[in-house]
Design a protein around this motif. Structure first.
Motif, PDB file in Angstrom:
ATOM      1  N   VAL A  15      12.191  -8.252  11.222  1.00  0.00           N
ATOM      2  CA  VAL A  15      12.501  -8.661   9.843  1.00  0.00           C
ATOM      3  C   VAL A  15      13.992  -8.785   9.608  1.00  0.00           C
ATOM      4  N   LEU A  23       7.377  -6.800  11.964  1.00  0.00           N
ATOM      5  CA  LEU A  23       8.173  -5.683  11.451  1.00  0.00           C
ATOM      6  C   LEU A  23       9.377  -5.359  12.345  1.00  0.00           C
ATOM      7  N   HIS A  39      16.627  -2.678   7.999  1.00  0.00           N
ATOM      8  CA  HIS A  39      16.294  -4.015   7.528  1.00  0.00           C
ATOM      9  C   HIS A  39      16.019  -3.960   6.030  1.00  0.00           C
ATOM     10  N   ASP A  40      15.919  -5.109   5.413  1.00  0.00           N
ATOM     11  CA  ASP A  40      15.657  -5.218   3.979  1.00  0.00           C
ATOM     12  C   ASP A  40      14.341  -4.512   3.635  1.00  0.00           C
ATOM     13  N   GLN A  41      14.423  -3.459   2.823  1.00  0.00           N
ATOM     14  CA  GLN A  41      13.241  -2.641   2.531  1.00  0.00           C
ATOM     15  C   GLN A  41      12.157  -3.419   1.789  1.00  0.00           C
ATOM     16  N   SER A  42      12.548  -4.361   0.950  1.00  0.00           N
ATOM     17  CA  SER A  42      11.529  -5.123   0.226  1.00  0.00           C
ATOM     18  C   SER A  42      10.695  -5.969   1.190  1.00  0.00           C
ATOM     19  N   ARG A  43      11.308  -6.478   2.232  1.00  0.00           N
ATOM     20  CA  ARG A  43      10.557  -7.243   3.244  1.00  0.00           C
ATOM     21  C   ARG A  43       9.670  -6.322   4.072  1.00  0.00           C
ATOM     22  N   ILE A  44      10.191  -5.149   4.395  1.00  0.00           N
ATOM     23  CA  ILE A  44       9.381  -4.168   5.131  1.00  0.00           C
ATOM     24  C   ILE A  44       8.164  -3.786   4.290  1.00  0.00           C
ATOM     25  N   ASP A  45       8.389  -3.530   2.997  1.00  0.00           N
ATOM     26  CA  ASP A  45       7.295  -3.167   2.104  1.00  0.00           C
ATOM     27  C   ASP A  45       6.255  -4.284   2.030  1.00  0.00           C
ATOM     28  N   LEU A  46       6.717  -5.512   1.904  1.00  0.00           N
ATOM     29  CA  LEU A  46       5.802  -6.657   1.821  1.00  0.00           C
ATOM     30  C   LEU A  46       4.953  -6.769   3.085  1.00  0.00           C
ATOM     31  N   LEU A  47       5.583  -6.630   4.234  1.00  0.00           N
ATOM     32  CA  LEU A  47       4.833  -6.697   5.490  1.00  0.00           C
ATOM     33  C   LEU A  47       3.861  -5.533   5.622  1.00  0.00           C
ATOM     34  N   SER A  99       0.956  -6.160   3.402  1.00  0.00           N
ATOM     35  CA  SER A  99       0.168  -7.233   4.023  1.00  0.00           C
ATOM     36  C   SER A  99      -0.710  -6.685   5.143  1.00  0.00           C
TER      37      SER A  99
END
Length: 129
Positions: free
Chosen positions: A129, A126, A81-89, A92
């Motif tokens: 995503v 997660l 999955h998109d790593q930037s979204r994984i990082d954001l989650l 968080s």
């Protein structure tokens, strides 16, 4: 290494930090004076009250929340999955867990529960995503 991977390390260390917080008031005192008892740490913690007992409960809950978060991060990365979204989650989740511990120690039950629910939601998100 990704930001989410660093968050995995932080999440793994968080319960240990909670344990240290729970035990901190007893450091530097002799056992006979109510100080921390390394010969019976669980028994000593079970006899604590107030913020120390709540910090110990936050430790236990931090261990309980850890597997779903770890699985969520690893599954999301494995599914590419998109790593930037994984990082954001992942960030968080860490922020929510820190708030959870702070609210727990401060005895703010409503906000503690809200932080717990949001953290669980992030762990579940997660996977999707």
């Amino acid at each position: 290494m990704t930001l989410a991977n660093y968050c995995l390390i932080i999440a793994g260390v968080l319960p240990i930090l909670c344990a240290g917080l729970a035990k901190s008031k007893g450091f530097g005192k002799h056992r006979r004076d109510g100080g921390y008892d390394n010969h019976d740490p669980r028994g000593w913690l079970n006899r604590q009250s107030g913020w120390q007992a709540r910090a110990n409960a936050a430790q236990a809950n931090s261990f309980e929340a850890l597997p779903l978060f770890v699985a969520g991060v690893l599954a999301a990365q494995q599914m590419q999955h998109d790593q930037s979204r994984i990082d954001l989650l992942a960030v968080s989740f860490i922020v929510l867990r820190l708030l959870y511990v702070a609210f727990y120690v401060a005895n703010v039950a409503g906000l503690r529960s809200a932080a717990w629910i949001a953290g669980m939601g992030v762990s579940i998100a997660l996977f999707f995503v």
